[in-house]
Design a protein around this motif. Sequence first.
Motif: not given
Length: 254
Positions: A14-19, A31-33, A44-54, A82-90
């Motif tokens: 929960k603390e990580l989601l506040k960052l 914004p719904d993560v 990720i959001c619930i919609v993208c989570a569904g894609v990830h599961r597939h 975090n999301n920004e770092k993971a996207n930016r670096e990987i």
Amino acid sequence: MGSIVDEKQKERIKELLKLPENAICADCGSPDVQWASINLGVFICIVCAGVHRHLGVHISRVKSANLDSWKESEVDMMESTNNEKANREIWEAALPPGFIKPTYGDSIGLKEQWIIAKYSNKSFSPPNTKDAKRINFEVKEGWIVKKGEVVKSWKKRWLRLIDGEYLYYYKGPTEKSHCGFISLRESGQIDSVSEVDSKPYCFIISTPKRRYLISCNTGEDMFRWIEVLRQAVINMPPGTASNGGSGKIPKMSY
């Protein structure tokens, strides 16, 4: 004892989601993560989570921030990035200049192809990434199947973007005379749509007079075309008409 430990890990999540770095979905910007891929290190959001599961657990292991139990090692993983770092670096380290990322307002089909490219194919990971499958967005022509306006049948056509403004379609790549064209200057929505007439990987180009329906051979082709066409619309100079430099609007034919 176990539940106390689990609650402790959930509090850390929960603390990580506040960052601020995790405030929006790593894939579509929603914004719904409330979900996470624990091996990819993104929230990720619930919609993208569904894609990830597939994608399968060998690509992405998805957990709910609120509903699932969390191991300490899994939370440690999420804390290491975090999301920004993971996207930016990987995951988005090698996005092409001017790339238009799909957003939460786009179709699920487009977001699905974006997530497949990003994680399964590692299309936008750093240049030295092993097994990365790159997408050549410089390719602005190729085979498609297009649904006719008058005769509602599907016809195979060679589609070509000309001058960044017109999409011409031909009977073949060597044909000199086109069968018709689509003016991107008049276009509105350019997005994927659900399967039509058992045709996969469909997308539409909406204009004031018509919705053009196009089917591609692969999801990657559809994703590439949507990206190329959206960029063309955004980069189009205002108030010009082009036809090979002649300034004449081409004659419509079907």
